[in-house]
Scaffold this motif. Structure first.
Motif, PDB file in Angstrom:
ATOM      1  N   GLN A   1       5.570   8.591   0.675  1.00 31.62           N
ATOM      2  CA  GLN A   1       7.235   8.501   0.404  1.00 31.62           C
ATOM      3  C   GLN A   1       7.927   6.992   0.911  1.00 31.62           C
ATOM      4  O   GLN A   1       6.966   6.249   1.577  1.00 31.62           O
ATOM      5  CB  GLN A   1       7.805   9.506   1.254  1.00 31.62           C
ATOM      6  CG  GLN A   1       7.948   9.425   2.702  1.00 31.62           C
ATOM      7  CD  GLN A   1       8.501  10.421   3.476  1.00 31.62           C
ATOM      8  OE1 GLN A   1       8.891  11.591   2.935  1.00 31.62           O
ATOM      9  NE2 GLN A   1       8.503  10.438   4.653  1.00 31.62           N
ATOM     10  N   MET A   2       8.484   6.621   0.109  1.00 28.91           N
ATOM     11  CA  MET A   2       9.156   5.159   0.323  1.00 28.91           C
ATOM     12  C   MET A   2       9.750   5.032   1.819  1.00 28.91           C
ATOM     13  O   MET A   2      10.580   5.970   2.068  1.00 28.91           O
ATOM     14  CB  MET A   2      10.019   4.849  -0.726  1.00 28.91           C
ATOM     15  CG  MET A   2       9.590   4.817  -2.191  1.00 28.91           C
ATOM     16  SD  MET A   2       8.158   3.720  -2.435  1.00 28.91           S
ATOM     17  CE  MET A   2       7.061   4.900  -2.687  1.00 28.91           C
ATOM     18  N   LYS A   3       9.749   4.072   2.406  1.00 23.41           N
ATOM     19  CA  LYS A   3      10.355   3.411   3.502  1.00 23.41           C
ATOM     20  C   LYS A   3      11.486   2.707   3.141  1.00 23.41           C
ATOM     21  O   LYS A   3      11.619   2.171   1.901  1.00 23.41           O
ATOM     22  CB  LYS A   3       9.622   3.069   4.745  1.00 23.41           C
ATOM     23  CG  LYS A   3       8.472   4.014   5.053  1.00 23.41           C
ATOM     24  CD  LYS A   3       7.512   3.400   6.222  1.00 23.41           C
ATOM     25  CE  LYS A   3       8.082   2.831   7.509  1.00 23.41           C
ATOM     26  NZ  LYS A   3       7.151   2.281   8.350  1.00 23.41           N
ATOM     27  N   GLU A   4      12.271   2.190   4.063  1.00 25.11           N
ATOM     28  CA  GLU A   4      13.270   1.040   3.722  1.00 25.11           C
ATOM     29  C   GLU A   4      12.382  -0.549   3.620  1.00 25.11           C
ATOM     30  O   GLU A   4      11.463  -0.548   4.184  1.00 25.11           O
ATOM     31  CB  GLU A   4      14.229   0.781   4.803  1.00 25.11           C
ATOM     32  CG  GLU A   4      14.881   2.152   5.101  1.00 25.11           C
ATOM     33  CD  GLU A   4      16.048   2.364   3.882  1.00 25.11           C
ATOM     34  OE1 GLU A   4      16.333   1.269   3.232  1.00 25.11           O
ATOM     35  OE2 GLU A   4      16.239   3.399   3.772  1.00 25.11           O
ATOM     36  N   GLY A   5      13.134  -1.253   2.629  1.00 28.34           N
ATOM     37  CA  GLY A   5      12.464  -2.405   2.122  1.00 28.34           C
ATOM     38  C   GLY A   5      11.660  -2.753   1.228  1.00 28.34           C
ATOM     39  O   GLY A   5      11.043  -4.102   0.877  1.00 28.34           O
ATOM     40  N   ASN A   6      11.482  -1.959   0.237  1.00 30.99           N
ATOM     41  CA  ASN A   6      10.567  -1.864  -0.901  1.00 30.99           C
ATOM     42  C   ASN A   6      11.240  -2.726  -2.019  1.00 30.99           C
ATOM     43  O   ASN A   6      12.497  -2.483  -2.396  1.00 30.99           O
ATOM     44  CB  ASN A   6      10.136  -0.780  -1.335  1.00 30.99           C
ATOM     45  CG  ASN A   6       9.043  -0.087  -0.428  1.00 30.99           C
ATOM     46  OD1 ASN A   6       7.997  -0.293  -0.609  1.00 30.99           O
ATOM     47  ND2 ASN A   6       9.437   0.883   0.368  1.00 30.99           N
TER      48      ASN A   6
ATOM     49  N   ALA B   1      14.462  -3.057  -7.511  1.00 33.77           N
ATOM     50  CA  ALA B   1      14.373  -1.713  -6.614  1.00 33.77           C
ATOM     51  C   ALA B   1      13.190  -0.920  -7.129  1.00 33.77           C
ATOM     52  O   ALA B   1      13.213  -0.781  -8.621  1.00 33.77           O
ATOM     53  CB  ALA B   1      15.825  -1.097  -6.217  1.00 33.77           C
TER      54      ALA B   1
ATOM     55  N   TYR C   1       6.968   0.657  -8.960  1.00 34.34           N
ATOM     56  CA  TYR C   1       6.966   1.441  -7.988  1.00 34.34           C
ATOM     57  C   TYR C   1       5.438   1.177  -7.140  1.00 34.34           C
ATOM     58  O   TYR C   1       4.448   0.803  -7.992  1.00 34.34           O
ATOM     59  CB  TYR C   1       6.990   2.957  -8.321  1.00 34.34           C
ATOM     60  CG  TYR C   1       6.035   3.392  -9.513  1.00 34.34           C
ATOM     61  CD1 TYR C   1       4.668   3.916  -9.217  1.00 34.34           C
ATOM     62  CD2 TYR C   1       6.521   3.692 -10.693  1.00 34.34           C
ATOM     63  CE1 TYR C   1       3.897   4.261 -10.265  1.00 34.34           C
ATOM     64  CE2 TYR C   1       5.804   4.294 -11.819  1.00 34.34           C
ATOM     65  CZ  TYR C   1       4.449   4.616 -11.630  1.00 34.34           C
ATOM     66  OH  TYR C   1       3.774   5.061 -12.517  1.00 34.34           O
TER      67      TYR C   1
ATOM     68  N   ASN D   1       0.473  -1.009   3.013  1.00 39.67           N
ATOM     69  CA  ASN D   1       1.714  -1.631   3.126  1.00 39.67           C
ATOM     70  C   ASN D   1       1.333  -3.114   3.299  1.00 39.67           C
ATOM     71  O   ASN D   1       0.393  -3.477   3.767  1.00 39.67           O
ATOM     72  CB  ASN D   1       2.268  -1.199   4.482  1.00 39.67           C
ATOM     73  CG  ASN D   1       2.893   0.267   4.290  1.00 39.67           C
ATOM     74  OD1 ASN D   1       3.206   0.696   3.444  1.00 39.67           O
ATOM     75  ND2 ASN D   1       2.941   0.986   5.536  1.00 39.67           N
TER      76      ASN D   1
ATOM     77  N   ASN E   1       7.379  -6.716  -1.590  1.00 40.47           N
ATOM     78  CA  ASN E   1       7.290  -6.026  -0.218  1.00 40.47           C
ATOM     79  C   ASN E   1       7.069  -4.457  -0.420  1.00 40.47           C
ATOM     80  O   ASN E   1       7.603  -3.725  -0.946  1.00 40.47           O
ATOM     81  CB  ASN E   1       8.492  -6.113   0.637  1.00 40.47           C
ATOM     82  CG  ASN E   1       7.993  -5.592   2.058  1.00 40.47           C
ATOM     83  OD1 ASN E   1       7.254  -5.910   2.720  1.00 40.47           O
ATOM     84  ND2 ASN E   1       9.201  -5.063   2.556  1.00 40.47           N
TER      85      ASN E   1
ATOM     86  N   GLN F   1       6.459  -1.042   1.648  1.00 42.02           N
ATOM     87  CA  GLN F   1       6.387  -0.177   2.875  1.00 42.02           C
ATOM     88  C   GLN F   1       6.547   1.383   2.320  1.00 42.02           C
ATOM     89  O   GLN F   1       7.445   1.963   2.151  1.00 42.02           O
ATOM     90  CB  GLN F   1       7.838  -0.508   3.692  1.00 42.02           C
ATOM     91  CG  GLN F   1       7.807  -2.018   4.132  1.00 42.02           C
ATOM     92  CD  GLN F   1       6.437  -2.226   5.262  1.00 42.02           C
ATOM     93  OE1 GLN F   1       6.316  -1.355   5.978  1.00 42.02           O
ATOM     94  NE2 GLN F   1       6.050  -3.513   5.324  1.00 42.02           N
TER      95      GLN F   1
END
Length: 344
Positions: free
Chosen positions: A26-31, A41, A48, A55, A172, A174
Motif C-alpha cells: 500500500q502507498m505511504k505519503e510522499g509518492n 501523483a 504507480y 523504497n 520518490n 514509499q
C-alpha cells in the motif's frame, strides 16, 4: 453454531485465533513522479509503483534502454554504448517483435529478469513503459517481489513516449507491506479423553470471480460456492451431531477439535499458523479429517477420499464400513492443495 452446541472455545474466552496475512503493498505519503516539468501523483492513469519496487528516491537523467534485452545470439544489446551506472532507465515492457508465442525474444520477456539485468548494469531506478499497449500491465498491489531499487510503471501514454528519449526525472517511492488480520474459528468438544480428532474446513473463499475462477464476468461475490460453504456446513453438522452423542457410544471415546480455517486460498496460511502456534498439543491429535469441498454426486458418481495411506486403519475402515453406501475412490498420499497438508 458452536455456541448452540456443547462446543466451547479452546482456551477460554474466544473462538477466534488471529494471525497476520501479508496482502500486497500500500502507498505511504510522499509518492510522486516528475518528468521534466510535469509532476504526477499515483493513479491508474498516470503512474504507480509496481510489485518489483523498493523504497527510494531518484533525481537526474533517465536513459531509454528500449526493451532492456541483451541477446547475443540474436544480435541485440539494448545497453550498447550506454553508461547507466547510478542513472534511471526507461524500459519498454514489450519486445522487439511484440509479445506473442512465436516471438524470437520470448525467452527474454520476463520482466523480473530484465529488471535484474538493468540493476546488474548499475541502474538506480527503473521506469517501465508500454507506449504501444502491447501486453499485460505490471501489477501494483500484490506480494512484493522487491528487486532492490525503485521500479514504477508509467501508464500515461504521452509521458511514456517522452521517456523514449533521454530526459530528466525525479521520483520518490514509499510503499509498505499491507498486513491484514485473519481469524481461524476454533471450537473444542471436551469429553475428557486422552485423544482428540480434528475436523477442519476452510471458510475464506467468497468467490469474487478473479483468480482461480471459471467465472468471466465483472468481479462479484458468489456466496455459497462449493469450495467454501459445503465443507464448513459439513463441519458444523458434525459438531451438532457429536455434541449430542451419549456416553457409551464409540464416538464418545474421543475429544473433538473443530477448526474453520482462514487463508487457505492464500497458501494454507491458517492451518500452518495453527500447527506452528502449538495452540493444541500435536501428540494428542489422533487424526485429522479435512473437508475442503463436499461434492454433489451424479447417479453413478464416486466419493473421493484422499489420504487413506496416512494411517494403517483408514483403508480397512472405509472398505468394510456397512454405513457407506456409495462408490468410493481413494488416494493414499497425505499431500494436497488444502489444509490437511499442514497436519500431515
Amino acid at each position: 453454531a458452536f455456541i448452540n452446541s456443547k462446543v466451547t472455545p479452546l482456551h477460554g474466552g474466544s473462538f477466534f485465533q488471529e494471525f497476520p496475512i501479508m496482502d500486497g503493498i500500500q502507498m505511504k505519503e510522499g509518492n510522486f513522479l516528475k518528468i521534466r516539468r510535469n509532476q504526477w501523483a499515483v493513479s491508474d492513469s498516470t503512474y504507480y509503483p509496481t510489485q518489483y519496487t523498493e523504497n527510494g528516491s531518484y533525481k537526474g537523467k533517465c536513459y531509454y534502454v528500449e526493451f532492456g534485452i541483451v541477446a547475443p545470439e540474436l544480435g541485440r544489446d539494448d545497453y550498447a554504448g550506454l553508461k547507466i551506472e547510478e542513472k534511471a532507465v526507461a524500459l519498454n515492457i514489450s519486445s522487439p517483435d511484440g509479445i506473442h508465442p512465436h516471438s524470437e525474444f520470448s525467452r527474454y520477456e520476463d520482466l523480473s529478469g530484465r529488471i535484474e539485468l538493468a540493476k546488474e548494469k548499475g541502474a538506480a531506478a527503473i521506469v517501465l513503459i508500454d507506449p504501444e499497449g502491447s501486453r499485460s500491465l505490471p501489477r501494483k498491489f500484490r506480494k512484493r517481489l522487491n528487486m532492490g531499487i525503485p521500479v514504477v510503471f508509467v501508464a500515461n501514454k504521452e509521458e511514456a513516449k517522452r521517456l523514449m528519449r533521454k530526459t530528466k526525472i525525479k521520483l520518490n517511492v514509499q510503499v509498505e507491506d499491507r498486513v491484514l488480520t485473519a481469524k481461524n474459528v476454533i471450537g473444542f468438544l471436551d469429553r475428557g479423553q486422552k485423544r482428540t480428532v480434528v475436523i477442519g474446513a476452510h471458510y475464506d473463499h467468497l468467490g469474487m470471480g478473479r483468480e482461480g475462477s471459471l467465472y468471466r464476468g465483472e468481479p462479484a461475490i458468489h456466496n455459497g460456492a462449493d469450495d467454501n460453504a459445503s465443507g464448513v456446513a459439513g463441519m458444523l453438522a458434525l459438531a451438532e451431531h457429536l455434541s449430542a452423542v451419549q456416553d457409551g457410544d464409540g464416538l464418545a471415546n474421543k475429544n473433538y477439535l473443530f477448526i474453520a480455517f482462514s487463508g487457505e486460498e492464500k497458501g494454507l496460511l491458517g492451518s500452518n499458523f495453527f500447527i506452528k502456534s502449538n495452540a493444541y498439543e500435536k501428540e494428542a491429535m489422533d487424526y485429522m479429517i479435512n473437508m475442503d469441498m463436499i461434492g454433489h454426486l451424479e447417479e453413478d458418481g464416486k466419493l473421493i477420499i484422499n489420504g487413506v495411506g496416512t494411517s494403517s486403519s483408514f483403508e480397512r475402515i472405509i472398505k468394510h464400513n456397512p454405513c457407506i453406501e456409495v462408490k468410493i475412490k481413494t488416494t493414499k498420499g497425505g499431500i494436497g492443495p488444502s489444509d490437511h497438508t499442514s497436519f500431515y
